[in-house]
Design a protein around this motif. Structure first.
Motif, PDB file in Angstrom:
ATOM      1  N   VAL A 163       0.824  -1.206   0.000  1.00 30.65           N
ATOM      2  CA  VAL A 163       0.000   0.000   0.000  1.00 30.65           C
ATOM      3  C   VAL A 163       0.862   1.261   0.000  1.00 30.65           C
ATOM      4  CG1 VAL A 163      -1.611   1.376   1.382  1.00 30.65           C
ATOM      5  CG2 VAL A 163      -2.018  -1.069   1.068  1.00 30.65           C
ATOM      6  N   VAL A 164       1.866   1.311   0.855  1.00 34.81           N
ATOM      7  CA  VAL A 164       2.710   2.496   0.950  1.00 34.81           C
ATOM      8  C   VAL A 164       3.512   2.693  -0.330  1.00 34.81           C
ATOM      9  CG1 VAL A 164       4.674   3.554   2.140  1.00 34.81           C
ATOM     10  CG2 VAL A 164       2.870   2.415   3.459  1.00 34.81           C
ATOM     11  N   VAL A 165       4.148   1.639  -0.812  1.00 38.35           N
ATOM     12  CA  VAL A 165       4.994   1.741  -2.016  1.00 38.35           C
ATOM     13  C   VAL A 165       4.162   2.174  -3.221  1.00 38.35           C
ATOM     14  CG1 VAL A 165       6.367   0.432  -3.674  1.00 38.35           C
ATOM     15  CG2 VAL A 165       6.759   0.142  -1.223  1.00 38.35           C
ATOM     16  N   GLU A 166       2.996   1.564  -3.414  1.00 37.81           N
ATOM     17  CA  GLU A 166       2.185   1.898  -4.579  1.00 37.81           C
ATOM     18  C   GLU A 166       1.645   3.317  -4.508  1.00 37.81           C
ATOM     19  OE1 GLU A 166       1.992   0.267  -7.385  1.00 37.81           O
ATOM     20  OE2 GLU A 166       3.326  -1.226  -6.513  1.00 37.81           O
ATOM     21  N   ASN A 167       1.287   3.780  -3.322  1.00 40.36           N
ATOM     22  CA  ASN A 167       0.816   5.155  -3.200  1.00 40.36           C
ATOM     23  C   ASN A 167       1.902   6.142  -3.609  1.00 40.36           C
ATOM     24  OD1 ASN A 167      -1.994   5.897  -1.885  1.00 40.36           O
ATOM     25  ND2 ASN A 167      -1.387   3.932  -1.033  1.00 40.36           N
ATOM     26  N   PHE A 168       3.123   5.917  -3.158  1.00 43.14           N
ATOM     27  CA  PHE A 168       4.198   6.828  -3.534  1.00 43.14           C
ATOM     28  C   PHE A 168       4.589   6.662  -4.999  1.00 43.14           C
ATOM     29  CE2 PHE A 168       4.957   7.218   1.103  1.00 43.14           C
ATOM     30  CZ  PHE A 168       4.957   8.605   1.168  1.00 43.14           C
ATOM     31  N   LYS A 169       4.467   5.452  -5.536  1.00 50.96           N
ATOM     32  CA  LYS A 169       4.737   5.249  -6.959  1.00 50.96           C
ATOM     33  C   LYS A 169       3.803   6.095  -7.814  1.00 50.96           C
ATOM     34  CE  LYS A 169       6.560   0.521  -7.410  1.00 50.96           C
ATOM     35  NZ  LYS A 169       6.235  -0.819  -7.946  1.00 50.96           N
ATOM     36  N   ILE A 183      -3.647  -0.244  -6.232  1.00 48.61           N
ATOM     37  CA  ILE A 183      -3.504  -1.113  -7.398  1.00 48.61           C
ATOM     38  C   ILE A 183      -2.116  -0.894  -7.972  1.00 48.61           C
ATOM     39  CG2 ILE A 183      -4.299  -1.588  -9.738  1.00 48.61           C
ATOM     40  CD1 ILE A 183      -7.110  -0.940  -8.877  1.00 48.61           C
ATOM     41  N   LYS A 184      -1.450  -1.987  -8.277  1.00 54.00           N
ATOM     42  CA  LYS A 184      -0.072  -1.923  -8.761  1.00 54.00           C
ATOM     43  C   LYS A 184       0.023  -1.055 -10.012  1.00 54.00           C
ATOM     44  CE  LYS A 184       3.886  -4.956  -9.612  1.00 54.00           C
ATOM     45  NZ  LYS A 184       4.663  -4.376  -8.493  1.00 54.00           N
ATOM     46  N   LYS A 185       0.980  -0.152 -10.020  1.00 55.25           N
ATOM     47  CA  LYS A 185       1.104   0.811 -11.105  1.00 55.25           C
ATOM     48  C   LYS A 185       1.452   0.141 -12.420  1.00 55.25           C
ATOM     49  CE  LYS A 185       3.302   5.188 -12.316  1.00 55.25           C
ATOM     50  NZ  LYS A 185       4.281   6.232 -11.924  1.00 55.25           N
ATOM     51  N   GLU A 186       2.269  -0.908 -12.359  1.00 53.19           N
ATOM     52  CA  GLU A 186       2.747  -1.535 -13.583  1.00 53.19           C
ATOM     53  C   GLU A 186       1.722  -2.530 -14.137  1.00 53.19           C
ATOM     54  OE1 GLU A 186       5.965  -0.130 -11.033  1.00 53.19           O
ATOM     55  OE2 GLU A 186       4.433  -1.661 -10.726  1.00 53.19           O
ATOM     56  N   GLY A 187       0.635  -2.043 -14.649  1.00 56.28           N
ATOM     57  CA  GLY A 187      -0.308  -2.889 -15.361  1.00 56.28           C
ATOM     58  C   GLY A 187      -1.340  -3.550 -14.478  1.00 56.28           C
ATOM     59  N   SER A 188      -2.603  -3.151 -14.612  1.00 54.54           N
ATOM     60  CA  SER A 188      -3.690  -3.747 -13.852  1.00 54.54           C
ATOM     61  C   SER A 188      -4.926  -3.808 -14.726  1.00 54.54           C
ATOM     62  CB  SER A 188      -3.986  -2.926 -12.597  1.00 54.54           C
ATOM     63  OG  SER A 188      -2.848  -2.803 -11.785  1.00 54.54           O
ATOM     64  N   ASP A 189      -5.869  -4.644 -14.343  1.00 59.76           N
ATOM     65  CA  ASP A 189      -7.085  -4.809 -15.120  1.00 59.76           C
ATOM     66  C   ASP A 189      -8.066  -3.675 -14.856  1.00 59.76           C
ATOM     67  OD1 ASP A 189      -9.091  -6.462 -16.632  1.00 59.76           O
ATOM     68  OD2 ASP A 189     -10.084  -6.313 -14.698  1.00 59.76           O
ATOM     69  N   PRO A 190      -8.741  -3.168 -15.898  1.00 58.35           N
ATOM     70  CA  PRO A 190      -9.711  -2.093 -15.673  1.00 58.35           C
ATOM     71  C   PRO A 190     -10.880  -2.517 -14.805  1.00 58.35           C
ATOM     72  CG  PRO A 190      -9.837  -2.917 -17.933  1.00 58.35           C
ATOM     73  CD  PRO A 190      -8.600  -3.489 -17.324  1.00 58.35           C
ATOM     74  N   GLN A 191     -11.185  -3.813 -14.761  1.00 51.99           N
ATOM     75  CA  GLN A 191     -12.276  -4.304 -13.926  1.00 51.99           C
ATOM     76  C   GLN A 191     -11.858  -4.473 -12.466  1.00 51.99           C
ATOM     77  OE1 GLN A 191     -15.280  -4.472 -14.875  1.00 51.99           O
ATOM     78  NE2 GLN A 191     -15.117  -4.434 -17.093  1.00 51.99           N
ATOM     79  N   LEU A 192     -10.548  -4.533 -12.214  1.00 49.72           N
ATOM     80  CA  LEU A 192     -10.074  -4.800 -10.856  1.00 49.72           C
ATOM     81  C   LEU A 192     -10.522  -3.710  -9.884  1.00 49.72           C
ATOM     82  CD1 LEU A 192      -8.497  -6.456  -8.842  1.00 49.72           C
ATOM     83  CD2 LEU A 192      -6.383  -5.397  -9.672  1.00 49.72           C
ATOM     84  N   SER A 241      -9.109  18.701   2.800  1.00 50.21           N
ATOM     85  CA  SER A 241      -8.102  17.749   2.326  1.00 50.21           C
ATOM     86  C   SER A 241      -6.745  18.020   2.959  1.00 50.21           C
ATOM     87  CB  SER A 241      -7.984  17.819   0.800  1.00 50.21           C
ATOM     88  OG  SER A 241      -7.454  19.075   0.405  1.00 50.21           O
ATOM     89  N   ILE A 242      -5.912  16.976   2.994  1.00 50.86           N
ATOM     90  CA  ILE A 242      -4.529  17.100   3.455  1.00 50.86           C
ATOM     91  C   ILE A 242      -3.637  16.292   2.527  1.00 50.86           C
ATOM     92  CG2 ILE A 242      -5.212  17.355   5.887  1.00 50.86           C
ATOM     93  CD1 ILE A 242      -4.192  14.431   6.273  1.00 50.86           C
ATOM     94  N   ASP A 243      -2.324  16.461   2.644  1.00 49.64           N
ATOM     95  CA  ASP A 243      -1.385  15.618   1.912  1.00 49.64           C
ATOM     96  C   ASP A 243      -1.075  14.395   2.769  1.00 49.64           C
ATOM     97  OD1 ASP A 243       0.656  15.393  -0.420  1.00 49.64           O
ATOM     98  OD2 ASP A 243       1.844  14.997   1.387  1.00 49.64           O
ATOM     99  N   TYR A 244      -1.330  13.211   2.221  1.00 52.97           N
ATOM    100  CA  TYR A 244      -1.111  11.978   2.984  1.00 52.97           C
ATOM    101  C   TYR A 244      -0.605  10.898   2.037  1.00 52.97           C
ATOM    102  CZ  TYR A 244      -2.056   7.969   6.042  1.00 52.97           C
ATOM    103  OH  TYR A 244      -1.936   6.828   6.814  1.00 52.97           O
ATOM    104  N   LEU A 245       0.513  10.255   2.389  1.00 50.32           N
ATOM    105  CA  LEU A 245       1.155   9.225   1.565  1.00 50.32           C
ATOM    106  C   LEU A 245       1.352   9.692   0.133  1.00 50.32           C
ATOM    107  CD1 LEU A 245      -0.505   5.889   2.770  1.00 50.32           C
ATOM    108  CD2 LEU A 245       1.664   6.904   3.484  1.00 50.32           C
ATOM    109  N   GLY A 246       1.734  10.955  -0.013  1.00 53.91           N
ATOM    110  CA  GLY A 246       2.126  11.451  -1.329  1.00 53.91           C
ATOM    111  C   GLY A 246       1.020  12.017  -2.185  1.00 53.91           C
ATOM    112  N   SER A 247      -0.228  12.107  -1.692  1.00 49.10           N
ATOM    113  CA  SER A 247      -1.299  12.633  -2.535  1.00 49.10           C
ATOM    114  C   SER A 247      -2.285  13.465  -1.720  1.00 49.10           C
ATOM    115  CB  SER A 247      -2.053  11.491  -3.216  1.00 49.10           C
ATOM    116  OG  SER A 247      -2.776  10.738  -2.265  1.00 49.10           O
ATOM    117  N   GLU A 248      -3.070  14.291  -2.425  1.00 49.84           N
ATOM    118  CA  GLU A 248      -4.133  15.047  -1.767  1.00 49.84           C
ATOM    119  C   GLU A 248      -5.224  14.071  -1.345  1.00 49.84           C
ATOM    120  OE1 GLU A 248      -7.396  18.607  -2.553  1.00 49.84           O
ATOM    121  OE2 GLU A 248      -6.251  17.773  -4.226  1.00 49.84           O
TER     122      GLU A 248
END
Length: 229
Positions: A23-29, A115-124, A169-176
């Motif tokens: 979760v943490v790695v993908e959010n920052f990715k 959801i993993k940045k490197e390729g995921s299904d649109p239905q996922l 809103s706040i900045d959390y794990l790299g995003s608004e």
């Protein structure tokens, strides 16, 4: 083109540390150009500790590829009115102060969506959401809170999910990140339209009776770069 099999299932307790890292790695990715801050391990530890505290009242759903790697995740928690929810910890918002005048049944919290940045299904994206909102859609008096990435909030609206913003809103794990709540009425149309995407045994935690059936669905590849923390 080679299709990748992804398996939708419930996460085992002994894999929560793996989930926290994912979760943490993908959010920052998604939101920091693949740059992890030096202190990101502290975020992993914090999430791990929080999810272990919730484990008796939560359900964690993940999608894994053939090698067992997590490619998507989401968690739904039924609040026991004692644990401190992320929306209280991060935003200082008491859910009981914002539920309105509905005939309240249960309060839930959704988080750890990634959801993993490197390729995921649109239905996922839809499948994970159906897993998470299933318990909310069982009673008209149910309501759910979440801390939602601003991009994801726009997608939820486009998909017909009605969410109410309950704080700044706040900045959390790299995003608004925006605190939101969703009611049964705001979720049920999306649920009824898309519930067939998820095998019933996954949502209800039932064993698959016949060995000839796959334990999930085969997905194509695409990416949703949004987060629900």
């Amino acid at each position: 083109m080679i299709l990748t099999k992804n398996y939708l299932e419930r996460l085992e307790t002994n894999e929560i540390k793996k989930l926290s890292e994912f979760v943490v790695v993908e959010n920052f990715k998604h939101h920091s150009n693949n740059i992890l801050p030096k202190e990101y391990k502290q975020d992993v530890k914090s999430i791990y500790k929080e999810e272990m505290n919730y484990i008796n009242n939560s359900q964690i759903f993940v999608s894994k590829n053939d090698t067992g790697e997590i490619v998507g995740s989401i968690r739904v928690l039924k609040w026991n009115f004692m644990d401190i929810l992320p929306i209280q910890k991060i935003f200082g918002i008491n859910p009981l102060n914002v539920v309105g005048d509905i005939e309240l049944n249960d309060i839930f919290h959704i988080g750890r969506f990634a959801i993993k940045k490197e390729g995921s299904d649109p239905q996922l994206f839809k499948q994970l959401m159906i897993c998470a909102i299933s318990p909310i859609c069982k009673n008209k008096g149910n309501i759910v809170f979440a801390e939602c990435d601003s991009k994801l909030l726009r997608i939820l609206t486009l998909l017909g999910i009605k969410a109410t913003i309950v704080g700044e809103s706040i900045d959390y794990l790299g995003s608004e990140t925006i605190p939101i709540c969703m009611s049964y009425d705001g979720l049920i149309d999306f649920y009824n339209t898309n519930k067939s995407l998820v095998p019933e045994n996954v949502i209800e935690n039932q064993p698959i009776i016949t060995h000839s059936l796959p334990k999930s669905v085969v997905f194509n590849t695409l990416t949703y770069n949004y987060s629900l923390v």
